[in-house]
Design an enzyme around this catalytic site. Sequence first.
Site, PDB file in Angstrom:
ATOM      1  N   HIS A 190       0.855  -1.194   0.000  1.00  0.00           N
ATOM      2  CA  HIS A 190       0.000   0.000   0.000  1.00  0.00           C
ATOM      3  C   HIS A 190       0.883   1.233   0.000  1.00  0.00           C
ATOM      4  O   HIS A 190       1.950   1.229   0.606  1.00  0.00           O
ATOM      5  CB  HIS A 190      -0.905   0.006   1.237  1.00  0.00           C
ATOM      6  CG  HIS A 190      -2.075   0.903   1.094  1.00  0.00           C
ATOM      7  ND1 HIS A 190      -2.019   2.244   1.373  1.00  0.00           N
ATOM      8  CD2 HIS A 190      -3.331   0.647   0.648  1.00  0.00           C
ATOM      9  CE1 HIS A 190      -3.193   2.778   1.131  1.00  0.00           C
ATOM     10  NE2 HIS A 190      -4.015   1.835   0.676  1.00  0.00           N
ATOM     11  N   ASP A 218      -7.784  -5.706   0.159  1.00  0.00           N
ATOM     12  CA  ASP A 218      -8.236  -6.606  -0.901  1.00  0.00           C
ATOM     13  C   ASP A 218      -7.823  -8.069  -0.690  1.00  0.00           C
ATOM     14  O   ASP A 218      -8.289  -8.943  -1.409  1.00  0.00           O
ATOM     15  CB  ASP A 218      -7.675  -6.134  -2.259  1.00  0.00           C
ATOM     16  CG  ASP A 218      -8.338  -4.848  -2.725  1.00  0.00           C
ATOM     17  OD1 ASP A 218      -9.514  -4.644  -2.374  1.00  0.00           O
ATOM     18  OD2 ASP A 218      -7.688  -4.055  -3.426  1.00  0.00           O
TER      19      ASP A 218
HETATM   20  N1  ACO Z   1       4.163  -7.222  -4.660  1.00  0.00           N
HETATM   21  C1  ACO Z   1       5.490  -7.175  -4.865  1.00  0.00           C
HETATM   22  N2  ACO Z   1       6.244  -6.071  -4.641  1.00  0.00           N
HETATM   23  C2  ACO Z   1       5.621  -4.982  -4.206  1.00  0.00           C
HETATM   24  C3  ACO Z   1       4.242  -4.964  -3.958  1.00  0.00           C
HETATM   25  C4  ACO Z   1       3.531  -6.142  -4.209  1.00  0.00           C
HETATM   26  N3  ACO Z   1       2.211  -6.193  -4.013  1.00  0.00           N
HETATM   27  N4  ACO Z   1       3.894  -3.737  -3.538  1.00  0.00           N
HETATM   28  C5  ACO Z   1       5.003  -3.004  -3.504  1.00  0.00           C
HETATM   29  N5  ACO Z   1       6.046  -3.758  -3.911  1.00  0.00           N
HETATM   30  C6  ACO Z   1       7.470  -3.355  -3.998  1.00  0.00           C
HETATM   31  C7  ACO Z   1       7.794  -2.808  -5.363  1.00  0.00           C
HETATM   32  O1  ACO Z   1       8.245  -3.815  -6.218  1.00  0.00           O
HETATM   33  C8  ACO Z   1       8.869  -1.805  -5.035  1.00  0.00           C
HETATM   34  O2  ACO Z   1      10.086  -2.509  -4.843  1.00  0.00           O
HETATM   35  P1  ACO Z   1      11.517  -1.827  -5.179  1.00  0.00           P
HETATM   36  O3  ACO Z   1      11.604  -0.616  -4.307  1.00  0.00           O
HETATM   37  O4  ACO Z   1      12.489  -2.900  -4.852  1.00  0.00           O
HETATM   38  O5  ACO Z   1      11.455  -1.481  -6.641  1.00  0.00           O
HETATM   39  C9  ACO Z   1       8.445  -1.245  -3.687  1.00  0.00           C
HETATM   40  O6  ACO Z   1       7.654  -2.263  -3.092  1.00  0.00           O
HETATM   41  C10 ACO Z   1       7.641   0.024  -3.768  1.00  0.00           C
HETATM   42  O7  ACO Z   1       6.657  -0.154  -4.779  1.00  0.00           O
HETATM   43  P2  ACO Z   1       5.805   1.045  -5.362  1.00  0.00           P
HETATM   44  O8  ACO Z   1       5.089   0.574  -6.555  1.00  0.00           O
HETATM   45  O9  ACO Z   1       6.635   2.279  -5.498  1.00  0.00           O
HETATM   46  O10 ACO Z   1       4.835   1.297  -4.177  1.00  0.00           O
HETATM   47  P3  ACO Z   1       3.482   2.023  -4.264  1.00  0.00           P
HETATM   48  O11 ACO Z   1       3.315   2.749  -3.031  1.00  0.00           O
HETATM   49  O12 ACO Z   1       3.347   2.815  -5.501  1.00  0.00           O
HETATM   50  O13 ACO Z   1       2.507   0.767  -4.395  1.00  0.00           O
HETATM   51  C11 ACO Z   1       0.580  -0.480  -4.659  1.00  0.00           C
HETATM   52  C12 ACO Z   1       1.259   0.664  -3.909  1.00  0.00           C
HETATM   53  C13 ACO Z   1       0.338  -0.044  -6.089  1.00  0.00           C
HETATM   54  C14 ACO Z   1      -0.752  -0.741  -3.969  1.00  0.00           C
HETATM   55  C15 ACO Z   1       1.449  -1.746  -4.622  1.00  0.00           C
HETATM   56  O14 ACO Z   1       1.708  -2.141  -3.296  1.00  0.00           O
HETATM   57  C16 ACO Z   1       0.862  -2.897  -5.416  1.00  0.00           C
HETATM   58  O15 ACO Z   1       1.053  -2.975  -6.627  1.00  0.00           O
HETATM   59  N6  ACO Z   1       0.092  -3.827  -4.752  1.00  0.00           N
HETATM   60  C17 ACO Z   1      -0.550  -4.900  -5.461  1.00  0.00           C
HETATM   61  C18 ACO Z   1      -1.915  -4.475  -5.961  1.00  0.00           C
HETATM   62  C19 ACO Z   1      -2.893  -4.287  -4.842  1.00  0.00           C
HETATM   63  O16 ACO Z   1      -3.051  -5.106  -3.965  1.00  0.00           O
HETATM   64  N7  ACO Z   1      -3.597  -3.150  -4.885  1.00  0.00           N
HETATM   65  C20 ACO Z   1      -4.608  -2.816  -3.915  1.00  0.00           C
HETATM   66  C21 ACO Z   1      -4.114  -1.755  -2.972  1.00  0.00           C
HETATM   67  S1  ACO Z   1      -5.336  -1.379  -1.738  1.00  0.00           S
HETATM   68  C22 ACO Z   1      -6.506  -0.520  -2.620  1.00  0.00           C
HETATM   69  O17 ACO Z   1      -6.205   0.204  -3.532  1.00  0.00           O
HETATM   70  C23 ACO Z   1      -7.861  -0.736  -2.295  1.00  0.00           C
END
Ligand code: ACO
Length: 391
Positions: free
Chosen positions: A275, A328
């Site tokens: 998140h 989720d």
């Molecule tokens: N799986 C694997 N790696 C992840 C995940 C994940 N679910 N979430 C974050 N990371 C990692 C990224 O790979 C990144 O790694 P790095 O720094 O080594 O490159 C780091 O964590 C930061 O990732 P960002 O994309 O910059 O983080 P952001 O804050 O933008 O992400 C997000 C938030 C989009 C929700 C992300 O966690 C994700 O893609 N989750 C999966 C989809 C999901 O479950 N969405 C629902 C969110 S809750 C809602 O909206 C209701």
Amino acid sequence: MASKNKNDEYSIKQDYEFFSHGLEGVAAFETSISYIDGKDGILIYRGIPIEELAEKSTYEETAYFLIYANLPTQAELKKFSNDLEAHISLNTEDIKWLKDFPVAAHPMDVLNTCVSLMSLPEGGDYEVGWKRESDLKAGIQIMGKMPSYIAAFDRIKKGKQPIPPDNKLSYAANFLWMLNGEKPKEKEARILDLCLILHAEHGVCASTFGTLVTSSTLADVYSSIVAGIGTLKGYLHGGANEQVIRMLESIGGPENVEKYINAMKKKDRIMGFGHRVYKTLDPRARILKKYARDLTSKRDEILFKTALKFEDVMEKKFGPKGIYPNVDFYSGFVYKALGIPTDMFTSIFAMARAAGWIAHILEYRESNRLFRPRGIYNGPVNAKYTPIEER
Ligand code: ACO
């Protein structure tokens, strides 16, 4: 800023005050609707912890609280429920639209289209300026009709007749009735009600921001909610709940979890984890996990065990990076136990979140300013135009 040299060439200088990829860490407006403490995993709606609302409130009451900023009196709540009920029935025209949609259409696309259709012929207020009363009226109309559209489309695509609402039932119970054609047990209706409360609002999430970007142009409420639904649909946001169940089903059992996670590539995203704000367990996931555990039937026991193992392995691997289950990850188990088909999960999220979107539209319009950020230009400068015949 751009300037020309003596050869008549531009050089550009970009001196923006601030750059944040994906607007991380940026506050774009003030709000009194909700607050998230991402470090300690706390979520409050207008000062009240989500756990307390989940235990004591109803979706209608929480929606009223979000929209009107006060806990309703009995009379206010009754009027609000009546206002919602006044819109819940679908008319013959609505049913005709739904029957014309392709049965393969995703419920989120159907919902989006239906809200858009609701603005016809005169839903959009094209007068310059805005009126809180007409925005509120449109918002309540949208909230009232959303469950009916979702439930009726599911029945139509299964070759069944849509079921008219029963106005003696609560918002959540009425949805289950219109979907299944059976009066839900009190416990089932209460659990869906709780899910709707947990999904009703969440600060400046992508879909609320999308809603507000549209609304900040003074576009009508229908268009703003359509933007919200479209934004929620994506897998990085609300669309993740559907993908979580599909992913867990594809794994086949707890014994395969470790292998599945270890086979992930660096850029792969695990649905239902991570998140932008929470760097610990999402408080909504904590509540939903408890209900998922209580409700999951024998038939889905392996799937639930797969989820528990998944959380365990993920915590060891990603916990130090602050990646934990979000709302989720477990919500789908609760919906599944209520007999709700997987492809409808995100539309239920949308139906609940409509309250938060509407509250934000009304709040932001009080001090409206157009959202208009800049992009940092990294394209060519002084490129030459070549006539098409010379390319
Ligand atoms: N799986 C694997 N790696 C992840 C995940 C994940 N679910 N979430 C974050 N990371 C990692 C990224 O790979 C990144 O790694 P790095 O720094 O080594 O490159 C780091 O964590 C930061 O990732 P960002 O994309 O910059 O983080 P952001 O804050 O933008 O992400 C997000 C938030 C989009 C929700 C992300 O966690 C994700 O893609 N989750 C999966 C989809 C999901 O479950 N969405 C629902 C969110 S809750 C809602 O909206 C209701």
